[in-house]
Design an enzyme around this catalytic site. Structure first.
Site, short mmCIF file in Angstrom:
data_model
loop_
_atom_site.label_atom_id
_atom_site.label_comp_id
_atom_site.label_asym_id
_atom_site.label_seq_id
_atom_site.Cartn_x
_atom_site.Cartn_y
_atom_site.Cartn_z
N GLU A 270 4.67 18.73 9.80
CA GLU A 270 3.85 19.91 9.50
C GLU A 270 2.95 19.74 8.27
OE1 GLU A 270 7.23 22.66 8.91
OE2 GLU A 270 6.58 22.92 6.83
N HIS A 302 5.28 27.92 9.29
CA HIS A 302 6.29 28.03 8.24
C HIS A 302 6.13 29.34 7.45
CE1 HIS A 302 9.12 25.26 5.79
NE2 HIS A 302 9.42 26.52 5.55
P1 NAD Z 1 22.62 28.24 3.04
O1 NAD Z 1 22.82 27.11 2.11
O2 NAD Z 1 23.04 29.60 2.66
O3 NAD Z 1 23.35 27.89 4.44
C1 NAD Z 1 23.27 26.67 5.09
C2 NAD Z 1 24.52 26.53 5.96
O4 NAD Z 1 24.35 25.36 6.75
C3 NAD Z 1 25.80 26.36 5.14
O5 NAD Z 1 26.79 27.24 5.62
C4 NAD Z 1 26.18 24.90 5.36
O6 NAD Z 1 27.56 24.68 5.33
C5 NAD Z 1 25.61 24.67 6.74
N1 NAD Z 1 25.37 23.27 7.06
C6 NAD Z 1 25.02 22.26 6.24
N2 NAD Z 1 24.87 21.12 6.97
C7 NAD Z 1 25.14 21.44 8.24
C8 NAD Z 1 25.17 20.71 9.47
N3 NAD Z 1 24.90 19.40 9.49
N4 NAD Z 1 25.50 21.37 10.60
C9 NAD Z 1 25.78 22.68 10.58
N5 NAD Z 1 25.78 23.43 9.47
C10 NAD Z 1 25.46 22.82 8.32
O7 NAD Z 1 21.06 28.20 3.44
P2 NAD Z 1 20.17 29.38 4.00
O8 NAD Z 1 19.62 30.18 2.88
O9 NAD Z 1 20.91 30.08 5.09
O10 NAD Z 1 18.95 28.55 4.61
C11 NAD Z 1 19.12 27.69 5.72
C12 NAD Z 1 17.88 26.84 5.87
O11 NAD Z 1 16.78 27.63 6.25
C13 NAD Z 1 17.41 26.17 4.56
O12 NAD Z 1 18.09 24.96 4.34
C14 NAD Z 1 15.95 25.94 4.81
O13 NAD Z 1 15.78 24.65 5.35
C15 NAD Z 1 15.59 26.99 5.86
N6 NAD Z 1 14.63 28.00 5.36
C16 NAD Z 1 13.47 28.17 6.05
C17 NAD Z 1 12.56 29.13 5.64
C18 NAD Z 1 11.28 29.39 6.39
O14 NAD Z 1 10.37 30.04 5.85
N7 NAD Z 1 11.13 28.94 7.62
C19 NAD Z 1 12.85 29.89 4.50
C20 NAD Z 1 14.06 29.69 3.83
C21 NAD Z 1 14.95 28.74 4.28
#
Ligand code: NAD
Length: 357
Positions: A270, A302
């Site tokens: 992206e 995004h």
């Molecule tokens: P978080 O850290 O609260 O939760 C992530 C979860 O994923 C945790 O429970 C962790 O144990 C789990 N995890 C880690 N590796 C894993 C795997 N291989 N398989 C399954 N589960 C796994 O994070 P969050 O705040 O919920 O955010 C999640 C993701 O969303 C972020 O890492 C980011 O990449 C993405 N995000 C995207 C946007 C957007 O605008 N599109 C915005 C914010 C976050």
């Protein structure tokens, strides 16, 4: 050091970033000298931050070992990520040179609500209906959707966003399957959510939504093999990180009708496109161009995080991270190289103290 003397070089700036950061920086407790730059942070542009002590960066900045080396040479002490994900930061290069902070939580609602928006739009063809009616075409041919009620939704990653998405799903009468490296038993009971293996989630889900961070281990977790396990017609949603999906494999799945639809707010490549107006040129990326031809694929740029509340929180947390660093306070939002940002960091890793403790 007086805050007004602390220079912050702010990369990949858009007008909306300026608006929220300038408003937050008005507060007497901050008042940093912020320089906004439109360019992305790369090894080539790192020199712009020459006289800055802090660099503020975002999801598509290139904070590779080379960039870190140049920032360090120029005297940068802190990289303040204004986002949650940090897969674009070379943490081992930064170790003992530059500390790295982030905004681990700003609004799980923003992303989870957006994910539900993608699902409903995709299933009921709202994106196509909007265009059709504007052309005075009132036919509903091809818009047949399905009731979500009674279907199975698989949530991969049950952190802040995944759990908020599961909360939203409560109103739809669906069965929720979940997969996480660290299952949360209490939440699972409360949300009537069943943890299963990833393979089982792939096999049983009508809708699969990705909410885990991107790591070297789960890159391309959606690939030819995992798609083969899925139900015919499955819907895939990705508001997490693009590289969780092998996009050419997704395209094959869509062509074979194995995948019924995909809602993608992120895409592995992206960086060259998202957040930019590229409307006056053809798309060089053939994979992205192909994805955009499918009526049952929605690609957005995004933007799941993009709400007033999230932007306000991002600005406030980023500036307070910077302030805490210069006051020598504990950096609660530091990304520790050793524990990879987990709040549950035990404080010691192979005899080395975690710098967050
Ligand atoms: P978080 O850290 O609260 O939760 C992530 C979860 O994923 C945790 O429970 C962790 O144990 C789990 N995890 C880690 N590796 C894993 C795997 N291989 N398989 C399954 N589960 C796994 O994070 P969050 O705040 O919920 O955010 C999640 C993701 O969303 C972020 O890492 C980011 O990449 C993405 N995000 C995207 C946007 C957007 O605008 N599109 C915005 C914010 C976050």
């Amino acid at each position: 050091m007086k805050h007004s003397k602390i220079k912050v070089a702010f990369f990949d700036t858009k007008p909306y970033d300026r608006k929220f950061f300038e408003a937050a920086n008005q507060d007497a407790k901050y008042g940093f000298d912020i320089r906004f730059y439109e360019t992305r942070l790369t090894p080539a542009s790192a020199a712009i931050a020459e006289d800055a002590q802090v660099v503020c960066a975002f999801v598509n900045d290139d904070i590779s070992a080379e960039t870190v080396r140049k920032l360090h040479e120029n005297g940068v002490k802190l990289i303040a990520m204004r986002c949650a994900g940090y897969n674009n930061v070379n943490l081992s290069a930064a170790l003992d040179k530059i500390r790295v902070v982030r905004v681990p939580e700003y609004s799980p609602y923003a992303v989870a609500e957006y994910t539900m928006g993608l699902l409903l739009t995709l299933n009921r063809n709202l994106h196509r209906a909007y265009c059709r009616v504007r052309e005075n075409n009132f036919s509903i041919n091809g818009f047949l959707g399905f009731d979500l009620h009674g279907k199975t939704v698989g949530v991969v990653g049950t952190g802040k966003i995944g759990l908020t998405f599961a909360e939203i799903l409560q109103g739809f009468g669906v069965r929720i399957l979940a997969y996480d490296l660290y299952p949360k038993k209490e939440q699972a009971e409360r949300l009537r959510m069943e943890y299963v293996s990833l393979e089982e989630l792939f096999r049983q889900s009508d809708v699969i939504s990705l909410h885990c961070p991107l790591t070297p281990e789960n890159r391309h977790m959606i690939n030819k093999k995992s798609i083969a396990l899925m139900k015919p017609g499955v819907f895939l949603l990705n508001t997490s990180r693009g590289a969780l999906i092998d996009a050419p494999a997704l395209i094959k799945g869509l062509k074979k009708k194995k995948i019924g639809g995909a809602g993608l707010d992120v895409y592995e490549e992206e960086t060259d496109y998202f957040f930019e107006d590229r409307s006056d040129a053809a798309i060089d990326d053939d994979v992205l161009a192909r994805l955009l031809t499918f009526p049952n694929v929605i690609v957005t740029s995004h933007q799941a995080f993009f709400t007033r509340e999230a932007e306000t929180n991002i600005a406030e947390t980023t500036l307070s991270n910077i302030r805490d660093f210069f006051r020598g306070k504990e950096l609660v939002n530091e990304i520790c190289y050793h524990c990879d940002g987990k709040r549950s960091c035990p404080g010691k890793h192979n005899g080395t103290s975690c710098r967050r403790k």
